[in-house]
Design a protein around this motif. Structure first.
Motif, short mmCIF file in Angstrom:
data_model
loop_
_atom_site.label_atom_id
_atom_site.label_comp_id
_atom_site.label_asym_id
_atom_site.label_seq_id
_atom_site.Cartn_x
_atom_site.Cartn_y
_atom_site.Cartn_z
N UNK A 186 0.83 -1.21 0.00
CA UNK A 186 0.00 0.00 0.00
C UNK A 186 0.86 1.26 0.00
N UNK A 187 1.93 1.26 0.78
CA UNK A 187 2.82 2.43 0.84
C UNK A 187 3.48 2.69 -0.51
N UNK A 188 3.97 1.63 -1.15
CA UNK A 188 4.62 1.79 -2.45
C UNK A 188 3.62 2.24 -3.52
N UNK A 189 2.41 1.70 -3.47
CA UNK A 189 1.38 2.13 -4.43
C UNK A 189 1.01 3.58 -4.20
N UNK A 190 0.88 3.98 -2.93
CA UNK A 190 0.57 5.39 -2.63
C UNK A 190 1.66 6.33 -3.15
N UNK A 191 2.92 5.93 -2.98
CA UNK A 191 4.03 6.75 -3.50
C UNK A 191 3.96 6.86 -5.02
N UNK A 192 3.62 5.76 -5.67
CA UNK A 192 3.52 5.79 -7.12
C UNK A 192 2.38 6.71 -7.58
N UNK A 193 1.27 6.69 -6.88
CA UNK A 193 0.16 7.57 -7.23
C UNK A 193 0.50 9.03 -6.94
N UNK A 194 1.25 9.26 -5.89
CA UNK A 194 1.67 10.62 -5.54
C UNK A 194 2.53 11.23 -6.65
N UNK A 195 3.30 10.40 -7.32
CA UNK A 195 4.23 10.87 -8.35
C UNK A 195 3.82 10.38 -9.75
N UNK A 196 2.54 10.21 -9.98
CA UNK A 196 2.07 9.64 -11.24
C UNK A 196 2.52 10.44 -12.46
N UNK A 197 2.75 11.73 -12.30
CA UNK A 197 3.16 12.56 -13.44
C UNK A 197 4.57 12.24 -13.92
N UNK B 75 6.01 9.02 -13.37
CA UNK B 75 6.18 7.58 -13.55
C UNK B 75 5.54 7.17 -14.87
N UNK B 76 6.36 6.66 -15.77
CA UNK B 76 5.87 6.25 -17.09
C UNK B 76 5.32 4.83 -17.04
N UNK B 77 6.03 3.95 -16.33
CA UNK B 77 5.64 2.55 -16.29
C UNK B 77 6.29 1.87 -15.08
N UNK B 78 5.64 0.81 -14.62
CA UNK B 78 6.19 0.00 -13.53
C UNK B 78 5.99 -1.47 -13.88
N UNK B 79 7.04 -2.25 -13.66
CA UNK B 79 6.94 -3.69 -13.85
C UNK B 79 7.16 -4.37 -12.50
N UNK B 80 6.31 -5.31 -12.17
CA UNK B 80 6.37 -6.02 -10.90
C UNK B 80 6.68 -7.49 -11.17
N UNK B 81 7.69 -8.03 -10.46
CA UNK B 81 8.10 -9.42 -10.65
C UNK B 81 8.12 -10.12 -9.30
N UNK B 82 7.50 -11.29 -9.22
CA UNK B 82 7.53 -12.10 -8.00
C UNK B 82 8.79 -12.96 -8.04
#
Length: 128
Positions: free
Chosen positions: A62-73, A75-82
């Motif tokens: 949740x914290x990482x997602x919130x940071x990404x939304x805060x800086x959406x302008x 951030x062009x793309x994010x890739x998530x790998x398990x």
């Protein structure tokens, strides 16, 4: 130039598959220019923020997602790998001034649960 230094340079050129010294020197100069442009802080910069985190740390997703939304302008793309049952890797492509991108990277990398992170930057090279 000292012969030992020139020898080491020629060996590196071979390993990197350059056709000649001029090509290698050209890339070194470009890299030096890009690095110094980036330090100006007001130059349009692109880069990646790569980080590994333990998804089991309380509320980290949740914290990482919130940071990404805060800086959406920026951030062009994010890739998530398990990576395994506990750890994830994210690679984020960012764009903005050096100051903006550094701020985003610092906020993400310093988040509790992020094990390691790194910001890698460059410029579009329009002036090269």
């Amino acid at each position: 130039m000292e012969s030992k230094l020139l020898y080491q340079f020629d060996e590196l050129i071979k390993r990197k598959n350059y056709n000649n010294r001029s090509e290698a020197i050209r890339d070194l100069i470009r890299d030096f220019i890009v690095e110094n442009q980036w330090e100006a802080e007001d130059v349009e910069t692109i880069g990646t923020i790569t980080y590994v985190f333990n998804h089991e740390v309380r509320e980290i997703s949740d914290k990482l997602t919130d940071l990404q939304h805060k800086h959406y302008q920026n951030i062009i793309s994010t890739m998530h790998v398990h990576l395994d049952e506990h750890n994830c890797l994210e690679i984020m492509v960012v764009k903005g001034t050096a100051k903006e991108i550094t701020k985003i990277a610092d906020e993400i990398i310093s988040t509790k649960g992020v094990k390691h992170g790194k910001l890698v930057t460059t410029t579009t090279g329009e002036n090269l």
